[in-house]
Design a protein around this motif. Structure first.
Motif, PDB file in Angstrom:
ATOM      1  N   UNK A  10       0.842  -1.203   0.000  1.00 26.75           N
ATOM      2  CA  UNK A  10       0.000   0.000   0.000  1.00 26.75           C
ATOM      3  C   UNK A  10       0.873   1.247   0.000  1.00 26.75           C
ATOM      4  N   UNK A  11       1.934   1.246   0.785  1.00 28.15           N
ATOM      5  CA  UNK A  11       2.815   2.420   0.840  1.00 28.15           C
ATOM      6  C   UNK A  11       3.554   2.653  -0.480  1.00 28.15           C
ATOM      7  N   UNK A  12       3.965   1.584  -1.140  1.00 24.54           N
ATOM      8  CA  UNK A  12       4.600   1.723  -2.454  1.00 24.54           C
ATOM      9  C   UNK A  12       3.596   2.274  -3.461  1.00 24.54           C
ATOM     10  N   UNK A  13       2.374   1.775  -3.405  1.00 24.68           N
ATOM     11  CA  UNK A  13       1.333   2.285  -4.299  1.00 24.68           C
ATOM     12  C   UNK A  13       1.029   3.750  -4.009  1.00 24.68           C
ATOM     13  N   UNK A  38      -6.672   8.657  -1.921  1.00 25.44           N
ATOM     14  CA  UNK A  38      -7.742   8.509  -0.938  1.00 25.44           C
ATOM     15  C   UNK A  38      -8.158   7.071  -0.742  1.00 25.44           C
ATOM     16  N   UNK A  39      -8.255   6.320  -1.831  1.00 26.18           N
ATOM     17  CA  UNK A  39      -8.640   4.913  -1.735  1.00 26.18           C
ATOM     18  C   UNK A  39      -7.572   4.095  -1.011  1.00 26.18           C
ATOM     19  N   UNK A  40      -6.319   4.354  -1.307  1.00 27.17           N
ATOM     20  CA  UNK A  40      -5.244   3.626  -0.631  1.00 27.17           C
ATOM     21  C   UNK A  40      -5.156   4.002   0.845  1.00 27.17           C
ATOM     22  N   UNK A  41      -5.516   5.233   1.168  1.00 25.33           N
ATOM     23  CA  UNK A  41      -5.557   5.616   2.583  1.00 25.33           C
ATOM     24  C   UNK A  41      -6.636   4.841   3.324  1.00 25.33           C
ATOM     25  N   UNK A  42      -7.759   4.605   2.660  1.00 21.32           N
ATOM     26  CA  UNK A  42      -8.828   3.805   3.261  1.00 21.32           C
ATOM     27  C   UNK A  42      -8.345   2.373   3.484  1.00 21.32           C
ATOM     28  N   UNK A  44      -5.270   1.437   3.943  1.00 19.81           N
ATOM     29  CA  UNK A  44      -4.306   1.482   5.048  1.00 19.81           C
ATOM     30  C   UNK A  44      -5.022   1.580   6.393  1.00 19.81           C
ATOM     31  N   UNK A  45      -6.078   2.400   6.464  1.00 13.44           N
ATOM     32  CA  UNK A  45      -6.857   2.487   7.705  1.00 13.44           C
ATOM     33  C   UNK A  45      -7.491   1.144   8.057  1.00 13.44           C
ATOM     34  N   UNK A  46      -8.013   0.448   7.061  1.00 13.95           N
ATOM     35  CA  UNK A  46      -8.623  -0.856   7.314  1.00 13.95           C
ATOM     36  C   UNK A  46      -7.575  -1.865   7.797  1.00 13.95           C
ATOM     37  N   UNK A  47      -6.388  -1.831   7.214  1.00 19.84           N
ATOM     38  CA  UNK A  47      -5.321  -2.735   7.662  1.00 19.84           C
ATOM     39  C   UNK A  47      -4.898  -2.431   9.088  1.00 19.84           C
ATOM     40  N   UNK A  62     -14.870   4.158   6.254  1.00 16.64           N
ATOM     41  CA  UNK A  62     -16.092   4.335   5.465  1.00 16.64           C
ATOM     42  C   UNK A  62     -16.423   5.815   5.319  1.00 16.64           C
ATOM     43  N   UNK A  63     -16.295   6.567   6.404  1.00 16.90           N
ATOM     44  CA  UNK A  63     -16.544   8.006   6.342  1.00 16.90           C
ATOM     45  C   UNK A  63     -15.557   8.690   5.393  1.00 16.90           C
TER      46      UNK A  63
END
Length: 92
Positions: A10-13, A38-42, A44-47, A62-63
């Motif tokens: 995720x960080x590389x992406x 933004x999608x990759x941040x979501x 990362x938050x889920x992980x 989700x927010x």
């Protein structure tokens, strides 16, 4: 171990999307890169929420997804409406 590999991916992406946002040749490339960030941040938050065992992070993710969607639509509408329209050329 598997979550560490997923977070590194995720960080590389995120780094690649950030480079696209900074170097993108067009405005749409930059907006798309912002949406990807933004999608990759979501993700990362889920992980992080899964690894720490706190489901609260999923609610925040989700927010943030909804805010990302609304923000992307707002930016695209702004740029669509702010583009100057060339007047039609009369045919002779």
């Amino acid at each position: 171990m598997m979550f560490a590999v997923a977070m590194i991916a995720v960080l590389v992406s995120l780094a690649l999307a950030l480079s696209r946002a900074l170097l993108g040749p067009t405005m749409f490339d930059r907006v798309l890169a912002g949406n990807v960030i933004g999608t990759l941040s979501v993700v990362a938050l889920a992980l992080i929420g899964f690894v720490t065992g706190r489901p609260d992070f999923l609610d925040i993710a989700i927010l943030y997804t909804l805010l990302n969607l609304v923000g992307t639509i707002a930016v695209l509408r702004y740029f669509k409406l702010s583009q100057p329209v060339a007047p039609p050329v009369p045919k002779e």
